[in-house]
Write a protein that holds these residues in place. Structure first.
Motif, PDB file in Angstrom:
ATOM      1  N   ARG A 615       0.802  -1.161   0.206  1.00 23.39           N
ATOM      2  CA  ARG A 615       0.011   0.187   0.182  1.00 23.39           C
ATOM      3  C   ARG A 615       0.639   1.262  -0.163  1.00 23.39           C
ATOM      4  NH1 ARG A 615      -1.761   2.787   4.702  1.00 23.39           N
ATOM      5  NH2 ARG A 615      -3.128   4.490   4.139  1.00 23.39           N
ATOM      6  N   ASP A 616       0.580   2.218  -0.703  1.00 25.76           N
ATOM      7  CA  ASP A 616       1.054   3.541  -0.902  1.00 25.76           C
ATOM      8  C   ASP A 616       0.612   4.222   0.420  1.00 25.76           C
ATOM      9  OD1 ASP A 616       2.315   5.972  -1.572  1.00 25.76           O
ATOM     10  OD2 ASP A 616       1.418   6.140  -3.518  1.00 25.76           O
ATOM     11  N   VAL A 617       1.483   4.459   1.292  1.00 25.30           N
ATOM     12  CA  VAL A 617       1.178   5.111   2.533  1.00 25.30           C
ATOM     13  C   VAL A 617       1.143   6.632   2.450  1.00 25.30           C
ATOM     14  CG1 VAL A 617       1.958   3.076   4.081  1.00 25.30           C
ATOM     15  CG2 VAL A 617       3.632   4.880   3.423  1.00 25.30           C
ATOM     16  N   ASP A 618       1.936   7.304   1.517  1.00 28.11           N
ATOM     17  CA  ASP A 618       2.137   8.742   1.354  1.00 28.11           C
ATOM     18  C   ASP A 618       1.657   9.341   0.230  1.00 28.11           C
ATOM     19  OD1 ASP A 618       4.077   8.031   0.169  1.00 28.11           O
ATOM     20  OD2 ASP A 618       5.573   8.618   1.478  1.00 28.11           O
ATOM     21  N   GLY A 619       1.274   8.568  -0.842  1.00 30.62           N
ATOM     22  CA  GLY A 619       0.936   9.056  -2.189  1.00 30.62           C
ATOM     23  C   GLY A 619       2.113   9.525  -2.892  1.00 30.62           C
ATOM     24  N   SER A 620       3.411   9.110  -2.505  1.00 30.98           N
ATOM     25  CA  SER A 620       4.416   9.569  -3.314  1.00 30.98           C
ATOM     26  C   SER A 620       5.235   8.188  -3.631  1.00 30.98           C
ATOM     27  CB  SER A 620       5.218  10.286  -2.451  1.00 30.98           C
ATOM     28  OG  SER A 620       5.963   9.910  -1.355  1.00 30.98           O
ATOM     29  N   GLY A 621       4.608   7.297  -3.798  1.00 28.21           N
ATOM     30  CA  GLY A 621       5.347   5.973  -4.109  1.00 28.21           C
ATOM     31  C   GLY A 621       6.188   5.259  -3.014  1.00 28.21           C
ATOM     32  N   ASN A 622       5.968   5.409  -1.845  1.00 26.45           N
ATOM     33  CA  ASN A 622       6.456   4.642  -0.815  1.00 26.45           C
ATOM     34  C   ASN A 622       5.538   3.537  -0.256  1.00 26.45           C
ATOM     35  OD1 ASN A 622       9.016   6.059  -0.582  1.00 26.45           O
ATOM     36  ND2 ASN A 622       7.767   7.677   0.302  1.00 26.45           N
ATOM     37  N   TYR A 623       5.672   2.356  -0.797  1.00 20.37           N
ATOM     38  CA  TYR A 623       4.947   1.258  -0.457  1.00 20.37           C
ATOM     39  C   TYR A 623       5.230   0.504   0.754  1.00 20.37           C
ATOM     40  CZ  TYR A 623       2.179   1.858  -4.978  1.00 20.37           C
ATOM     41  OH  TYR A 623       1.519   2.606  -5.838  1.00 20.37           O
ATOM     42  N   PHE A 624       4.280   0.170   1.485  1.00 14.76           N
ATOM     43  CA  PHE A 624       4.440  -0.666   2.620  1.00 14.76           C
ATOM     44  C   PHE A 624       4.098  -1.997   2.392  1.00 14.76           C
ATOM     45  CE2 PHE A 624       2.477  -2.195   6.367  1.00 14.76           C
ATOM     46  CZ  PHE A 624       3.467  -2.124   7.287  1.00 14.76           C
ATOM     47  N   ILE A 625       4.959  -2.919   2.460  1.00 18.90           N
ATOM     48  CA  ILE A 625       4.629  -4.363   2.102  1.00 18.90           C
ATOM     49  C   ILE A 625       3.844  -5.039   3.541  1.00 18.90           C
ATOM     50  CG2 ILE A 625       5.202  -6.621   1.477  1.00 18.90           C
ATOM     51  CD1 ILE A 625       7.465  -5.269  -0.068  1.00 18.90           C
ATOM     52  N   LEU A 626       2.685  -5.564   3.444  1.00 21.04           N
ATOM     53  CA  LEU A 626       1.981  -5.740   4.440  1.00 21.04           C
ATOM     54  C   LEU A 626       2.530  -7.151   5.253  1.00 21.04           C
ATOM     55  CD1 LEU A 626      -0.141  -4.219   3.154  1.00 21.04           C
ATOM     56  CD2 LEU A 626      -1.869  -5.470   4.052  1.00 21.04           C
ATOM     57  N   THR A 627       3.034  -8.172   4.554  1.00 21.19           N
ATOM     58  CA  THR A 627       3.480  -9.282   5.259  1.00 21.19           C
ATOM     59  C   THR A 627       4.650  -9.186   6.311  1.00 21.19           C
ATOM     60  OG1 THR A 627       4.637  -9.671   3.250  1.00 21.19           O
ATOM     61  CG2 THR A 627       2.639 -11.051   3.699  1.00 21.19           C
ATOM     62  N   HIS A 628       5.624  -8.158   5.847  1.00 24.79           N
ATOM     63  CA  HIS A 628       7.163  -8.113   6.581  1.00 24.79           C
ATOM     64  C   HIS A 628       7.349  -6.402   6.976  1.00 24.79           C
ATOM     65  CE1 HIS A 628       8.743  -7.058   2.871  1.00 24.79           C
ATOM     66  NE2 HIS A 628       8.563  -8.093   2.427  1.00 24.79           N
ATOM     67  N   LYS A 629       6.365  -5.497   6.571  1.00 26.85           N
ATOM     68  CA  LYS A 629       6.334  -4.202   7.086  1.00 26.85           C
ATOM     69  C   LYS A 629       7.690  -3.442   6.403  1.00 26.85           C
ATOM     70  CE  LYS A 629       4.933  -3.297  11.331  1.00 26.85           C
ATOM     71  NZ  LYS A 629       4.454  -3.542  12.582  1.00 26.85           N
ATOM     72  N   HIS A 630       8.180  -3.935   5.255  1.00 29.39           N
ATOM     73  CA  HIS A 630       9.232  -3.247   4.560  1.00 29.39           C
ATOM     74  C   HIS A 630       8.634  -2.342   3.558  1.00 29.39           C
ATOM     75  CE1 HIS A 630      13.359  -5.791   5.346  1.00 29.39           C
ATOM     76  NE2 HIS A 630      12.312  -6.195   5.990  1.00 29.39           N
ATOM     77  N   MET A 631       9.611  -1.240   3.255  1.00 26.00           N
ATOM     78  CA  MET A 631       9.342  -0.203   2.429  1.00 26.00           C
ATOM     79  C   MET A 631       9.809  -0.512   0.899  1.00 26.00           C
ATOM     80  SD  MET A 631       7.147   1.694   4.162  1.00 26.00           S
ATOM     81  CE  MET A 631       6.699   3.048   3.132  1.00 26.00           C
ATOM     82  N   ALA A 632       9.045  -0.256  -0.017  1.00 25.02           N
ATOM     83  CA  ALA A 632       9.730  -0.647  -1.281  1.00 25.02           C
ATOM     84  C   ALA A 632       9.022   0.577  -2.343  1.00 25.02           C
ATOM     85  CB  ALA A 632       9.217  -1.808  -1.780  1.00 25.02           C
ATOM     86  N   GLN A 633       9.584   0.686  -3.467  1.00 23.78           N
ATOM     87  CA  GLN A 633       9.368   1.570  -4.637  1.00 23.78           C
ATOM     88  C   GLN A 633       8.726   0.620  -5.837  1.00 23.78           C
ATOM     89  OE1 GLN A 633      12.081   2.649  -2.526  1.00 23.78           O
ATOM     90  NE2 GLN A 633      10.502   3.856  -1.758  1.00 23.78           N
ATOM     91  N   VAL A 634       8.061   1.205  -6.614  1.00 24.05           N
ATOM     92  CA  VAL A 634       7.926   0.547  -7.989  1.00 24.05           C
ATOM     93  C   VAL A 634       8.922   0.641  -8.668  1.00 24.05           C
ATOM     94  CG1 VAL A 634       6.406   0.639 -10.046  1.00 24.05           C
ATOM     95  CG2 VAL A 634       5.319   1.129  -7.791  1.00 24.05           C
ATOM     96  N   LYS A 646       1.362  11.510 -14.740  1.00 23.37           N
ATOM     97  CA  LYS A 646       0.138  11.808 -15.233  1.00 23.37           C
ATOM     98  C   LYS A 646      -1.022  11.317 -14.570  1.00 23.37           C
ATOM     99  CE  LYS A 646       2.037  12.130 -20.072  1.00 23.37           C
ATOM    100  NZ  LYS A 646       1.794  11.410 -21.299  1.00 23.37           N
ATOM    101  N   LEU A 647      -0.874  10.056 -14.091  1.00 24.48           N
ATOM    102  CA  LEU A 647      -2.288   9.353 -13.608  1.00 24.48           C
ATOM    103  C   LEU A 647      -2.051   9.277 -11.835  1.00 24.48           C
ATOM    104  CD1 LEU A 647      -2.542   6.931 -16.305  1.00 24.48           C
ATOM    105  CD2 LEU A 647      -3.540   9.228 -16.316  1.00 24.48           C
ATOM    106  N   GLY A 648      -0.670   9.348 -11.666  1.00 25.31           N
ATOM    107  CA  GLY A 648      -0.575   8.972 -10.144  1.00 25.31           C
ATOM    108  C   GLY A 648      -0.605   7.676  -9.931  1.00 25.31           C
ATOM    109  N   LEU A 649       0.039   7.332  -8.681  1.00 26.15           N
ATOM    110  CA  LEU A 649       0.093   5.902  -8.391  1.00 26.15           C
ATOM    111  C   LEU A 649      -0.897   5.141  -7.838  1.00 26.15           C
ATOM    112  CD1 LEU A 649       3.758   6.363  -7.085  1.00 26.15           C
ATOM    113  CD2 LEU A 649       3.128   4.850  -9.118  1.00 26.15           C
ATOM    114  N   PRO A 650      -1.366   3.877  -7.964  1.00 25.52           N
ATOM    115  CA  PRO A 650      -2.271   3.383  -7.202  1.00 25.52           C
ATOM    116  C   PRO A 650      -1.779   3.179  -5.798  1.00 25.52           C
ATOM    117  CG  PRO A 650      -1.067   1.578  -8.540  1.00 25.52           C
ATOM    118  CD  PRO A 650      -0.509   3.185  -8.939  1.00 25.52           C
ATOM    119  N   GLU A 651      -3.191   3.337  -4.833  1.00 24.93           N
ATOM    120  CA  GLU A 651      -2.817   3.150  -3.512  1.00 24.93           C
ATOM    121  C   GLU A 651      -2.572   1.576  -3.199  1.00 24.93           C
ATOM    122  OE1 GLU A 651      -5.022   3.860   1.093  1.00 24.93           O
ATOM    123  OE2 GLU A 651      -5.868   4.025  -1.026  1.00 24.93           O
ATOM    124  N   TRP A 652      -3.240   0.416  -3.613  1.00 28.03           N
ATOM    125  CA  TRP A 652      -3.053  -0.749  -3.297  1.00 28.03           C
ATOM    126  C   TRP A 652      -2.651  -1.639  -4.483  1.00 28.03           C
ATOM    127  CZ3 TRP A 652      -3.694  -2.952   1.648  1.00 28.03           C
ATOM    128  CH2 TRP A 652      -4.450  -1.903   2.479  1.00 28.03           C
TER     129      TRP A 652
END
Length: 741
Positions: A615-634, A646-652
């Protein structure tokens, strides 16, 4: 079989130095007949026989044949270029022929698919028979065998898959496990299972080929068995670096240029840590090569992947024009492909390798740079022969690990556990691993199979698990493909599975054409995500095939797509389709592009990949992985990477792959809705997720408002010391399995 018509054909002439007919244009009726096909030997057979007798392995031929007659298992110790991989399987074939094949044929495993093909071609030539007849090969997506085949080369994973239908390998009288020191997962499983199979089949012969110190480990595993050691050729002159190898990459390139300036004859091979380094080195050497004086001759950098096609003729052909030098650029996986070449006179060993090591706690790979093993270093020193030079870019006193690390200790073993559970059904005993997998990894694998509904309440394979084991995919993808049968999107999921199983279809363009490549790839991008983009690419590829007037290769080149990768995906898709037909699963008609189909594809994906949600936690592409709580980017090459402004990143999102590295990127990402995730994920997986804000959001979707309000009241009452039920009806917490049962 034709060979059976000549079972008593004397072998004495094979040992004679006076080869009949070698220089005689015609010699009447005294032709020696090939014991495998009953035809007279050709003059080429005798020419090759003369070469074969110079190999170190020929010095132990009688010792090996005696050991094979009197023992079920024989270990042969020898490095590359001793002839072990070509001669010993032939001698095993003669052994099986002497028994009229009543116990079966011969199979020889390789850890690399192209190595299996090249060895089969060479051995068919040496045995003077036709490839695909008496000698054949089986590799993923390709079989070249017939009912006449008495010696077959195959990859270790293909022999494992054969055990699904033939658990005791009763089709074979002799099994040769080559490159045991590579410690691949499939080879380690075979070595463990064969210990039990030998007890069940006293007629079976097993030969294991390895290099020290793996041979000592094998002796400890199997007990008192014969060990035959081959004399290695004299190693090359070895030159060690006096300093550390922190700057190994540019040191290797400088050394290549210095070697070329000496004008000494011979090709060079450089072992780098990763494929990325190999491609970067090629680009630099091509640029620098144009600046060298014409009097030095041409320097041709060649990227060499062990998996690429047609290595044998490529390596054995002589260099080009006078004073031209090929510089082969390879990785840590490439030592054994050099058995057939004599042109290499210089070896440059950087001494490091990049490996992916699986962490079961976070269900992800970590990219690690570490030293090669002493075993690998010793093999590389042999490659250039006694007249060559090996430059080791690390100090002589460096403490390298003694042997290759077993991949079964560093990999996700969920596919392994699924396979072992499957063959337990066939009555095969426990796998006696040389190095047992880590208990934590084993528990994680069992837990994952349970989440995927592949196990029943007793821990045995469920009906779903049995079907999953039939599908030649990773368990999560096999479950997603199975779920697609319920959601009528099999055609689309077949394409996704094939594209993700094949190498990446995106070509890396030259730096000057990066923008053009991005524009071309953007034409295929799908707003729903990368999985759908892959379908677009595959469908466009198939469309270009149908347009007869258009060159498919040219089309791929124009769009910066890898033609061979797309052909591989096409073959994988065909194989998967055949598998679904064989096990009688329904294949729906394609309906890609409709809203219903898009939703169903996401449902099928989530049925297998619900453990890979972010899940994108701040709307800027910082994704929180639910199974182990690591942060990742696309990943930058994702369609979302190109569209984000242009379109923005999806939340989930659901993602296919995540690797712990410098940038911690998720690869192959598609948008999902949390509602569909809740629908598809097993609740007992959901409740085991670590606490987080993202989990709370999902919890709110899962529980009705009244239930949530009741839960808050209970917590307040319990804090005040009152009745925990708080006067509310307590909703039972259910742990239903995945809805795809």
């Amino acid at each position: 079989m034709s060979g059976e018509n000549n079972p008593a054909e004397p072998d004495v002439n094979l040992e004679s130095e006076d080869c009949p007919g070698e220089d005689v244009p015609g010699f009447g009726d005294d032709l020696e007949l090939n014991q495998f096909d009953g035809l007279p030997f050709s003059s080429r057979y005798y020419k090759l026989l003369k070469e074969r007798k110079t190999l170190p392995v020929w010095e132990v031929r009688q010792e090996f044949e005696d050991a094979l007659v009197n023992n079920q298992l024989v270990i042969v110790c020898g490095t590359a270029k001793t002839g072990r991989s070509t001669q010993i399987p032939q001698w095993c074939a003669e052994f099986c022929l002497s028994a009229q094949y009543q116990h079966g044929m011969v199979v020889c495993t390789q850890t690399n698919r192209q190595q299996a093909v090249d060895l089969a071609l060479r051995v068919a030539d040496e045995m003077d028979v036709n490839i695909g007849h008496e000698v054949g090969y089986t590799i993923p997506l390709e079989t070249c065998c017939s009912s006449d085949t008495v010696l077959r080369y195959c990859t270790d994973d293909m022999l494992l898959r054969e055990m699904m239908s033939d658990p005791f390998l009763e089709h074979y009288g002799a099994i040769v496990i080559d490159q045991a020191h590579e410690r691949t997962v499939s080879t380690d499983i075979l070595l463990g299972l064969l210990k039990d199979i030998l007890l069940q089949r006293p007629d079976l012969r097993v030969v294991v080929l390895a290099v020290p110190p793996m041979t000592d480990k094998l002796l400890g595993h199997y007990g008192s068995v014969p060990l035959i050691s081959l004399e290695a050729s004299c190693p090359a002159e070895v030159v060690h670096s006096s300093s550390g190898n922190k700057d190994y990459f540019y040191s290797a390139l400088r050394l290549v240029l210095e070697i070329h300036r000496t004008k000494e004859d011979g090709d060079a091979v450089v072992f780098f840590a990763s494929a990325e380094e190999v491609h970067c080195a090629q680009s630099i050497l091509q640029r620098e090569g144009t600046r060298l004086g014409a009097d030095l001759g041409e320097m041709v950098p060649v990227v060499l992947h062990p998996s690429q096609g047609g290595l044998l003729p490529f390596l054995t052909k002589q260099p080009g024009p006078d004073r031209s030098r090929r510089v082969f650029l390879s990785t840590q996986q490439g030592e054994d492909i050099w058995w057939a070449t004599e042109s290499v006179n210089f070896v440059i060993d950087t001494g490091v390798q990049k490996k992916l090591v699986y962490n079961p706690r976070i269900r992800a790979n970590s990219e690690i740079l570490r030293p090669i093993s002493q075993c690998q270093a010793d093999v590389r020193k042999q490659l250039s022969g006694p007249t060559g030079k090996c430059f080791c870019l690390y100090p002589e006193e460096s403490q390298l690990p003694a042997e290759n690390s077993p991949l079964i200790l560093e990999s996700n073993i969920t596919p392994t556990v699924l396979f072992l559970k499957r063959i337990e059904i066939a009555g095969l005993g426990q796998c006696d691993f040389i190095d047992r997998p880590d208990p934590e990894g084993l528990m994680q694998a069992l837990e994952e199979l349970d989440y995927l509904a592949a196990l029943d309440d007793d821990g045995n394979l469920s009906e779903i698990g049995i079907i999953m084991s039939e599908i030649p995919l990773e368990p999560q993808m096999a479950k997603a493909l199975l779920a697609s049968c319920e959601f009528d999107c099999v055609s689309e999921m077949l394409t996704i599975a094939a594209m993700l199983s094949a190498p990446s279809c995106f070509l890396k363009p030259p730096a000057s054409m990066t923008h053009e490549a991005v524009q071309c790839h953007r034409k295929f991008q799908h707003p729903e995500g990368d999985h759908f983009t892959l379908i677009n690419i595959y469908n466009a590829f198939k469309q270009s095939q149908r347009e007869q007037y258009f060159s498919v290769e040219k089309w791929c080149q124009d769009y910066f797509l890898d033609h061979s990768a797309l052909k591989t995906a096409e073959a994988i898709r065909s194989e998967l389709t055949d598998t679904l037909n064989r096990i009688e699963l329904p294949i729906s008609d394609p309906s890609f592009g409709t809203k219903t189909n898009t939703l169903n594809v996401k449902r099928a994906l989530l049925a297998g990949f619900f453990m890979q949600i972010a899940r994108d936690v701040d709307g800027s592409g910082n994704y929180f992985i639910l199974t182990h709580k690591h942060m990742a980017q696309v990943h930058p090459l994702s369609s979302y990477g190109a569209q984000s402004q242009k379109l923005g990143l999806p939340e989930w999102v659901v993602f296919h792959e995540y690797t712990l590295s410098e940038n911690n990127c998720m690869r192959t990402v598609s948008e999902i809705s949390p509602q569909v995730f809740i629908q598809m994920a097993p609740l007992y997986f959901f409740y085991n997720l670590p606490p987080s804000e993202s989990k709370d959001i999902l919890q709110d979707l899962l529980e009705p408002d009244g239930s949530r309000k009741c839960k808050d009241e209970k917590q307040k009452t319990a804090a005040a010391g009152g009745d925990a039920s708080g006067g509310c009806a307590v909703m039972p917490q259910t742990y239903d399995r995945c809805v795809i049962q």
